[in-house]
Scaffold this motif. Sequence first.
Motif, short mmCIF file in Angstrom:
data_model
loop_
_atom_site.label_atom_id
_atom_site.label_comp_id
_atom_site.label_asym_id
_atom_site.label_seq_id
_atom_site.Cartn_x
_atom_site.Cartn_y
_atom_site.Cartn_z
N SER A 42 0.90 -1.14 -0.06
CA SER A 42 0.09 0.17 0.09
C SER A 42 0.66 1.23 -0.04
CB SER A 42 -1.08 -0.04 1.24
OG SER A 42 -0.50 -0.36 2.30
N ALA A 46 0.95 4.13 -2.79
CA ALA A 46 0.66 5.28 -2.69
C ALA A 46 1.76 6.43 -3.17
CB ALA A 46 0.66 5.66 -1.08
N ASP A 51 0.96 10.04 -3.58
CA ASP A 51 -0.65 10.47 -2.61
C ASP A 51 0.30 10.60 -1.13
OD1 ASP A 51 -2.77 10.34 -1.16
OD2 ASP A 51 -3.52 8.65 -1.87
N MET A 54 -2.04 9.46 1.92
CA MET A 54 -1.80 7.73 1.98
C MET A 54 -0.43 7.17 2.43
SD MET A 54 -3.68 5.00 2.38
CE MET A 54 -3.44 3.43 2.32
N CYS A 58 0.36 5.18 5.84
CA CYS A 58 1.21 4.08 5.80
C CYS A 58 2.26 4.23 7.07
CB CYS A 58 1.65 3.72 4.59
SG CYS A 58 0.57 3.10 3.26
#
Length: 137
Positions: A42, A46, A51, A54, A58
Motif C-alpha cells: 500500500s 501510494a 498520494d 496515504m 502508511c
Amino acid sequence: HFRCRVPGACCVSCAARISSHLAMGNCDSLMPEAHRSLSVESLENAVRRMDPEMVLLCLEGGVGVNDPIDKHGHTVMDVFVAEHDNMMKTSMSSRGRSVDATRVFCEMQANSVEVLNLLKSAGGVMSGRSGQRRRGV
C-alpha cells in the motif's frame, strides 16, 4: 487498546502494540479501521500515485519505509525516483492547452515534493542506482 478513539491520535501506539501480529501478517481484525491492510504494497502504491495522505497514513501505521518491495531489494524511494521520472516525461509530452498542462504539472510536483519529504523524514533511502537501472521498478 486496539481501537483508535481519535483517528490518527494513537496510530503509532496501536501499530507498536501489535507488531508481533503484523510480522505474522494476520492482524487485520486487530488494526483500527483506518489502518487495515496497510502494508509495504500500500505504501508502494501510494508513492506510485504520489498520494501524500496515504503515504503518511502508511508510515504512521508502522509500514517500514526501507522494507524491500521486490526480490531485488528495491525500496519505495526507488519507486519514487522512477515515478517522478515518468511524471517529468509525461509532462513534457502533454498535448493539451499550455495553461492546463502547467497547472497539472504544478499539482503533480507539489504532491511529489510532499511525498519525498515524508519518505526522507522517515529515513527512506534508495537501494542503489545500478539495481534500479537494470531492473524495472
